[in-house]
Design an enzyme around this catalytic site. Structure first.
Site, short mmCIF file in Angstrom:
data_model
loop_
_atom_site.label_atom_id
_atom_site.label_comp_id
_atom_site.label_asym_id
_atom_site.label_seq_id
_atom_site.Cartn_x
_atom_site.Cartn_y
_atom_site.Cartn_z
N CYS A 97 -6.66 8.39 -17.49
CA CYS A 97 -6.23 9.71 -16.99
C CYS A 97 -5.87 10.67 -18.12
O CYS A 97 -5.96 11.89 -17.96
CB CYS A 97 -5.04 9.56 -16.06
SG CYS A 97 -5.39 8.46 -14.70
N HIS A 120 -3.18 16.80 -14.62
CA HIS A 120 -4.14 15.78 -14.21
C HIS A 120 -3.89 15.55 -12.73
O HIS A 120 -2.73 15.40 -12.30
CB HIS A 120 -3.91 14.50 -15.02
CG HIS A 120 -4.45 13.28 -14.34
ND1 HIS A 120 -5.75 13.21 -13.92
CD2 HIS A 120 -3.86 12.12 -13.95
CE1 HIS A 120 -5.94 12.04 -13.31
NE2 HIS A 120 -4.81 11.37 -13.32
N ASN A 137 -8.69 11.93 -7.14
CA ASN A 137 -8.30 11.77 -8.54
C ASN A 137 -9.55 11.40 -9.34
O ASN A 137 -10.10 10.32 -9.15
CB ASN A 137 -7.23 10.67 -8.61
CG ASN A 137 -6.77 10.34 -10.02
OD1 ASN A 137 -7.46 10.64 -10.99
ND2 ASN A 137 -5.62 9.70 -10.13
O1 UT7 Z 1 -4.04 8.85 -12.07
C1 UT7 Z 1 -3.61 7.61 -12.48
C2 UT7 Z 1 -2.22 7.40 -12.18
N1 UT7 Z 1 -2.06 6.95 -10.82
C3 UT7 Z 1 -1.11 7.47 -10.10
O2 UT7 Z 1 -0.44 8.35 -10.55
C4 UT7 Z 1 -0.83 6.89 -8.74
C5 UT7 Z 1 0.64 6.82 -8.50
N2 UT7 Z 1 0.98 6.17 -7.24
C6 UT7 Z 1 0.71 6.74 -6.06
O3 UT7 Z 1 0.15 7.80 -5.99
C7 UT7 Z 1 1.20 6.03 -4.81
O4 UT7 Z 1 1.95 4.91 -5.18
C8 UT7 Z 1 0.06 5.60 -3.85
C9 UT7 Z 1 -0.51 6.84 -3.18
C10 UT7 Z 1 -1.01 4.88 -4.61
C11 UT7 Z 1 0.56 4.67 -2.78
O5 UT7 Z 1 1.62 5.27 -2.07
P1 UT7 Z 1 2.97 4.45 -1.84
O6 UT7 Z 1 3.82 5.31 -1.01
O7 UT7 Z 1 3.50 4.08 -3.17
O8 UT7 Z 1 2.49 3.21 -1.00
P2 UT7 Z 1 2.65 1.65 -1.30
O9 UT7 Z 1 1.64 1.20 -2.27
O10 UT7 Z 1 4.07 1.35 -1.61
O11 UT7 Z 1 2.33 1.04 0.11
C12 UT7 Z 1 3.12 1.36 1.26
C13 UT7 Z 1 2.44 0.77 2.48
C14 UT7 Z 1 2.07 -0.69 2.33
O12 UT7 Z 1 2.18 -1.31 3.59
P3 UT7 Z 1 3.49 -2.17 3.96
O13 UT7 Z 1 3.53 -3.27 2.94
O14 UT7 Z 1 4.63 -1.24 3.85
O15 UT7 Z 1 3.20 -2.63 5.35
C15 UT7 Z 1 0.60 -0.64 1.96
O16 UT7 Z 1 -0.09 -1.81 2.31
O17 UT7 Z 1 1.21 1.47 2.71
C16 UT7 Z 1 0.13 0.52 2.77
N3 UT7 Z 1 -1.07 1.17 2.23
C17 UT7 Z 1 -1.93 1.86 2.99
N4 UT7 Z 1 -1.95 2.12 4.31
C18 UT7 Z 1 -2.97 2.87 4.76
C19 UT7 Z 1 -1.50 1.18 0.96
N5 UT7 Z 1 -2.63 1.90 0.87
C20 UT7 Z 1 -2.92 2.32 2.12
C21 UT7 Z 1 -3.96 3.09 2.66
N6 UT7 Z 1 -3.94 3.34 3.99
N7 UT7 Z 1 -4.95 3.60 1.90
#
Ligand code: UT7
Length: 356
Positions: free
Chosen positions: A116, A283, A313
């Site tokens: 990134c 970014h 992204n």
């Molecule tokens: O550019 C490179 C740098 N990258 C970033 O800056 C990314 C930074 N991180 C993020 O943007 C966020 O952490 C994400 C958007 C990737 C994820 O959001 P989050 O609020 O941190 O979600 P999480 O990974 O903690 O997951 C929460 C829940 C989980 O379910 P349970 O365990 O609570 O039942 C995941 O399994 O959301 C679930 N989940 C999804 N549900 C529906 C994860 N991905 C998805 C999805 N659709 N695509």
């Protein structure tokens, strides 16, 4: 004093639009979840046999070269940033050189692997070469074809829904004017959390980091032979170990800390204040991250360029695509102070300030 300025800029995104609803059909996700957590509504995917990271880079480069008022043969150095290269080696720099039809061999082609932050790193490297008088027309490209390597099953949903394909390019030239050009760049890295956002296999790690740095036993299914067979195993493929992985929340927390740090450092180095920023081009990691940083900087909505809603992204491509769009739409005007910043896998991060 000689400075580097962006003399030409362009971007290219593939035609194929993939909406959140399209992804709902192949994995357990929802438009609502994706929009709420990331702001993304759609992204672009390349077409196999037609588009690659190198060819998309070439399409963006052609525009940047034309707008800089030069020809391809005037390019004297290529810098190509990507995490999704066409080949493991050689890098996309030479593949794009071939695609552009540049046959001149006096030029160098450097590949940058800073995910990134790739564009910021590339800008910093180009800036040094131009300032010292080494090169007069540096072609810097950020491009990605994430879609060819993502996991489209529900298992990969936290990563897959975020990323999109595309390319952005700039041509950097020297300027003697103190009213334009790159004022400062900074680059940072911290390898402590390298695996928190990583694409580990296939790779030549031989399991080392898991044994020694991570204290984690991971079975990669290495064969019982004396030599070779470690790069890619059937076990890795059968156990879905050949996809990018990300600890999203951890990455998010680091990002919202490091973005502002890098920006404040850049402002301090240039002797400027956050109130001096006319346009912030982050970014495009996640709309929520950009909004957080916007609030920290006290910027109005029209002072921040966000296009992650439409492209997802695009990693190394996201800043040049966003800057290019902002310039094309008249949101960046001559004399504006533009702030660029990135954070990502590595971790690596950095910022740049330029006078447009
Ligand atoms: O550019 C490179 C740098 N990258 C970033 O800056 C990314 C930074 N991180 C993020 O943007 C966020 O952490 C994400 C958007 C990737 C994820 O959001 P989050 O609020 O941190 O979600 P999480 O990974 O903690 O997951 C929460 C829940 C989980 O379910 P349970 O365990 O609570 O039942 C995941 O399994 O959301 C679930 N989940 C999804 N549900 C529906 C994860 N991905 C998805 C999805 N659709 N695509």
């Amino acid at each position: 004093m000689t400075r580097a300025k962006i003399a030409g800029i362009g971007y290219y995104v593939p035609e194929k639009v993939v909406t959140n609803q399209d992804l709902e059909k192949v994995m357990d996700t929802t438009d609502e979840w994706i929009q709420e957590r990331t702001g993304i509504t759609q992204r672009r995917y390349g077409n196999k046999y037609e588009e690659t990271t190198a060819t998309m880079g070439a399409r963006a480069a052609e525009k940047a070269i034309e707008r800089a008022g030069i020809t391809k043969e005037d390019v004297d150095f290529i810098i190509f940033a990507t995490l999704s290269p066409d080949y493991y080696f050689p890098g996309c720099g030479v593949l794009m050189q071939r695609e552009l039809g540049i046959t001149k061999t006096e030029i160098g082609a450097l590949d940058i692997r800073n995910q990134c932050s790739g564009f910021i790193y590339g800008l910093s490297v180009a800036d040094q070469f131009v300032r010292t008088g080494m090169y007069k027309n540096v072609l810097l490209v950020g491009a990605e074809t994430h879609s060819y390597g993502l996991d489209f099953s529900t298992r990969g949903r936290n990563v897959t829904v975020i990323f999109g394909d595309g390319a952005g390019a700039v041509v950097l030239q020297p300027t003697e004017s103190d009213q334009e050009g790159i004022l400062t760049t900074n680059m940072h890295s911290d390898g402590t959390y390298a695996e928190k956002l990583a694409y580990i296999n296939p790779g030549c790690h031989g399991g080392y980091h898991f044994e020694h740095n991570l204290n984690e036993e991971v079975d990669f299914g290495y064969p019982d032979v004396e030599y070779g067979g470690l790069f890619l195993t059937q076990h890795m493929m059968d156990h879905a170990q050949t996809f990018p992985n990300m600890e999203g929340q951890f990455v998010f927390k680091m990002a919202v800390q490091k973005f502002p740090e890098a920006i404040h450092e850049a402002l301090q180095t240039a002797g400027l204040e956050k109130e001096d920023i006319d346009m912030f081009i982050p970014h495009q990691a996640n709309l929520r991250i950009s909004q957080f940083v916007q609030r920290q900087l006290g910027l109005k909505d029209e002072q921040v360029w966000n296009n992650i809603q439409r492209y997802g992204n695009t990693t190394a491509a996201s800043i040049p695509i966003a800057l290019s769009e902002a310039v094309e739409e008249g949101a960046v005007k001559e004399g504006d102070l533009v702030c660029l910043a990135a954070f990502g896998s590595g971790f690596t991060w950095g910022a740049a300030l330029l006078r447009w």
